[in-house]
Design a protein around this motif. Structure first.
Motif, PDB file in Angstrom:
ATOM      1  N   LEU A  36      53.757  44.150  24.577  1.00 43.71           N
ATOM      2  CA  LEU A  36      53.080  43.457  25.506  1.00 43.71           C
ATOM      3  C   LEU A  36      52.278  42.305  24.801  1.00 43.71           C
ATOM      4  O   LEU A  36      52.289  41.074  25.408  1.00 43.71           O
ATOM      5  N   ASP A  37      51.643  42.676  23.833  1.00 40.22           N
ATOM      6  CA  ASP A  37      50.919  41.671  23.208  1.00 40.22           C
ATOM      7  C   ASP A  37      50.058  40.852  23.937  1.00 40.22           C
ATOM      8  O   ASP A  37      49.801  39.613  23.938  1.00 40.22           O
ATOM      9  N   SER A  38      49.274  41.525  24.842  1.00 38.77           N
ATOM     10  CA  SER A  38      48.248  40.840  25.609  1.00 38.77           C
ATOM     11  C   SER A  38      47.215  41.599  25.819  1.00 38.77           C
ATOM     12  O   SER A  38      47.116  42.868  25.710  1.00 38.77           O
ATOM     13  N   PRO A  39      45.756  41.164  26.035  1.00 41.46           N
ATOM     14  CA  PRO A  39      44.669  41.867  26.315  1.00 41.46           C
ATOM     15  C   PRO A  39      45.090  42.857  27.444  1.00 41.46           C
ATOM     16  O   PRO A  39      45.518  42.805  28.426  1.00 41.46           O
ATOM     17  N   LEU A  40      44.405  44.235  27.285  1.00 41.71           N
ATOM     18  CA  LEU A  40      44.726  45.312  28.203  1.00 41.71           C
ATOM     19  C   LEU A  40      43.378  45.453  29.025  1.00 41.71           C
ATOM     20  O   LEU A  40      42.447  45.577  28.485  1.00 41.71           O
ATOM     21  N   VAL A  41      43.781  45.463  30.331  1.00 42.77           N
ATOM     22  CA  VAL A  41      42.729  45.692  31.194  1.00 42.77           C
ATOM     23  C   VAL A  41      42.903  47.195  31.645  1.00 42.77           C
ATOM     24  O   VAL A  41      41.809  47.664  31.942  1.00 42.77           O
ATOM     25  N   GLU A  42      43.782  47.754  31.991  1.00 45.55           N
ATOM     26  CA  GLU A  42      43.946  49.126  32.578  1.00 45.55           C
ATOM     27  C   GLU A  42      45.453  49.520  32.425  1.00 45.55           C
ATOM     28  O   GLU A  42      46.431  48.871  32.509  1.00 45.55           O
ATOM     29  N   VAL A  43      45.522  50.836  31.945  1.00 45.18           N
ATOM     30  CA  VAL A  43      46.738  51.589  31.829  1.00 45.18           C
ATOM     31  C   VAL A  43      46.601  52.851  32.739  1.00 45.18           C
ATOM     32  O   VAL A  43      45.688  53.711  32.305  1.00 45.18           O
ATOM     33  N   THR A  44      47.102  52.872  33.858  1.00 40.50           N
ATOM     34  CA  THR A  44      47.051  54.137  34.734  1.00 40.50           C
ATOM     35  C   THR A  44      48.433  54.751  35.134  1.00 40.50           C
ATOM     36  O   THR A  44      49.421  54.169  35.170  1.00 40.50           O
ATOM     37  N   LEU A  45      48.434  56.175  34.961  1.00 42.89           N
ATOM     38  CA  LEU A  45      49.756  56.955  35.476  1.00 42.89           C
ATOM     39  C   LEU A  45      49.510  56.865  37.100  1.00 42.89           C
ATOM     40  O   LEU A  45      48.709  57.229  37.705  1.00 42.89           O
ATOM     41  N   ARG A  46      50.794  56.385  37.715  1.00 40.18           N
ATOM     42  CA  ARG A  46      50.739  56.452  39.125  1.00 40.18           C
ATOM     43  C   ARG A  46      50.764  57.692  39.516  1.00 40.18           C
ATOM     44  O   ARG A  46      51.174  58.703  38.865  1.00 40.18           O
ATOM     45  N   GLU A  47      50.317  57.953  41.078  1.00 40.51           N
ATOM     46  CA  GLU A  47      50.192  59.297  41.551  1.00 40.51           C
ATOM     47  C   GLU A  47      51.751  59.896  41.488  1.00 40.51           C
ATOM     48  O   GLU A  47      52.480  59.259  41.769  1.00 40.51           O
TER      49      GLU A  47
END
Lengths: 311, 253
Positions: free
Chosen positions: A283-294
């Motif tokens: 993705l080569d972009s700053p990461l803000v959030e990585v979350t597993l969906r419910e």
């Protein structure tokens, strides 16, 4: 199956069929001591029949129920506890204890009162012990049923749909009671609320059409075959499109809900273990959030049952 | 013993808190007052009821035993039905799945749960009947003259035996059906039909229903019916215990 030191109950080959339909066939499982074993299944799967056999209310046509100890006490709290309405909560719990004991002991009445008071307090009913059952709400009756069962100090406590028809506060109270009680005894419970089962149960047995179709730990039952979905929020638009991502990581499915919001679905947690990091790098972009969906527990359950039906 | 005492205590609470005991203490004493009054005023009542020139009814002058007989007639009709309802509803815990589970998962010998409850019902009913009988005897003594103590005792003992038998029959019907309304209906019909046995000469000698006419019988003629009533009661209680033990969990209310 052989019983080991941590097994509180073994059910082997239990069968009881009813002429009009329903019942269980060749059900086998073990329930560990100081743990919660949940029995889940569609309506009519045979959960209540199974519990009725274990509690001794109904005779099995075949199979055995073998508690760890021949003198093990089994207490059963049904989904709709009912008591004689003119009794107070304290009297219900005292009666539960005294009829369970059967034999006379000197000083028993005084001790019954103390134990009843303790059970009511443990179930949040200490303040309403002198109120008649006729005035109790649905949630209070459910808690009284648990108190009446717990006061007998059973080795195996069966709770049939303990959270049915309760509001969120009531469910939280019952959850707390079960979490406390599992420290002292084996608990068998059934529930249609899979989120509750996931929070409470250590082991799960899945029934469908009277047969066991799956059994295992809670994590394995609910994640087996699950396709996890992650949501990745970026600080800036990604520099790669879905086609390129799919070519690089063919086992995953990608979608951009916005320039900075990407979802990725893997076929399994195992597949994601190594490849998710590669996706984040691509993705080569700053990461803000990585979350597993419910996780959709209902879908997981339906998947298990439908997989069984297709066989 | 603990289970028996607990069961008796629960039944006592049921009778007092549900109003059934108050009902018994209202019904039988009411008949104890109304029976002698009815006997005293029967000639006037009949005279007022027949006001035609074609028909004249004359009632004999009331005797003390009439006060007792009229009390017992009422008590052994409406009071009997109430007594049977007390016995039937003592088993209503088994008619609902939740309360049935409560007791069946805790008690191995259900007879030690059910028989004490029936026995408490017997005591409550007989005590209430006795209060009514004493009131009837007292009011009869004041209004019509004292009734023979032997007559009062014979009627009392005979009716007590019949009440115990009727309650035992109701207990058995409820144990078999586990449906309160159906059991009350069936028992009511049975109580209304059973007295017909007394009209069959061959059966009258030992039929328990002969006890309903105790006022007109010598004490020796009551022995066989009393023994029959006791035997029927014992048989019903035993059969009810077996039926209750054999039942499995009700799957519906």
């Amino acid at each position: 199956m052989t019983a080991d030191l941590t097994t509180a109950l073994t059910a082997e080959g239990l069968t009881r069929m009813y002429p009009g339909g329903g019942g269980i066939r060749d059900v086998s499982f073990t329930a560990a001591d100081r743990a919660v074993t949940a029995v889940i299944g569609p309506n009519g799967a045979g959960k209540t029949v199974l519990f009725s056999i274990i509690a001794g209310l109904v005779h099995a046509e075949a199979g055995i129920v073998a508690p760890a100890s021949p003198h093990a006490r089994v207490a059963y709290c049904p989904d709709v506890p009912q008591f004689e309405s003119w009794l107070t909560a304290r009297e219900v719990v005292e009666t539960s204890l005294e009829v369970s004991r059967g034999s006379a002991e000197r000083g028993q009445r005084a001790r019954s009162a103390d134990l009843a008071r303790g059970a009511l307090e443990a179930c949040g009913l200490g303040a309403v012990g002198e109120r008649r059952v006729a005035d109790f709400s649905r949630g209070m009756l459910q808690r009284l049923g648990i108190a009446a069962a717990v006061v007998t100090d059973p080795d195996v406590l069966i709770l049939d749909e303990p959270n049915s028809a309760l509001d969120p506060l009531g469910r939280a109270d019952v959850r707390d009671i079960i979490s406390e009680q599992k420290r002292h005894r084996c608990i068998l419970l059934s529930s249609h609320m899979l989120s509750e089962v996931e929070q409470l149960a250590d082991h799960i047995v899945v029934l469908a059409e009277g047969e066991v179709i799956a059994r295992g730990t809670t994590a394995s039952i609910f994640t087996d075959g699950l396709a996890p979905v992650w949501t990745i929020r970026l600080g800036a638009p990604a520099r790669i499109g879905t086609a390129a991502l799919a070519a690089a990581v063919p086992e995953a499915h990608f979608a951009f809900e916005a320039d900075t919001l990407c979802t990725v679905r893997f076929p399994s947690f195992e597949a994601a273990a190594n490849r998710l990091v590669i996706v984040l790098h691509l993705l080569d972009s700053p990461l803000v959030e990585v979350t597993l969906r419910e996780r959709d527990l209902d879908a997981s359950f339906a998947r298990i049952v439908q997989h069984q039906e297709r066989r | 013993m603990s289970l028996i005492l607990t069961s008796a205590r629960v039944e006592t609470l049921r009778l007092t808190r549900s109003g059934l005991l108050a009902g018994l203490l209202a019904v039988f004493p009411f008949f104890g007052l109304s029976g002698p009054a009815l006997a005293l005023f029967m000639p006037e009542i009949l005279a007022a009821a027949t006001g035609t020139e074609q028909l004249t009814i004359e009632a004999a002058a009331p005797r003390p035993e009439d006060g007792i007989v009229l009390f017992n007639q009422s008590a052994m009709q409406l009071g009997l039905i109430l007594a049977v309802a007390v016995a039937i509803t003592a088993l209503s815990w088994d008619a609902r799945p939740g309360s049935s589970i409560f007791y069946r998962t805790r008690v191995r010998c259900l007879a030690r749960l059910t028989v004490p409850r029936l026995a408490i019902g017997w005591i409550a009913v007989i005590a209430s009947y006795a209060v009514g009988l004493l009131l009837a005897a007292g009011l009869t003594a004041l209004s019509l003259g004292p009734a023979e103590p032997g007559l009062v005792a014979a009627v009392g003992l005979a009716s007590a035996a019949y009440l115990v038998m009727a309650m035992s029959i109701g207990h058995l019907i409820m144990a078999l059906t586990r449906r309160t309304a159906a059991a009350i209906a069936a028992a009511t019909v049975l109580m209304l039909v059973l007295p017909l046995l007394g009209g069959i000469d061959a059966l009258a000698v030992w039929a328990p229903t002969t006890l309903l006419a105790a006022a007109g019988l010598a004490p020796a003629e009551l022995m066989l019916p009393v023994l029959s009533a006791i035997a029927v009661s014992a048989g019903c209680v035993l059969a009810a215990g077996l039926a209750t033990a054999r039942h499995s969990l009700r799957r519906e209310a």
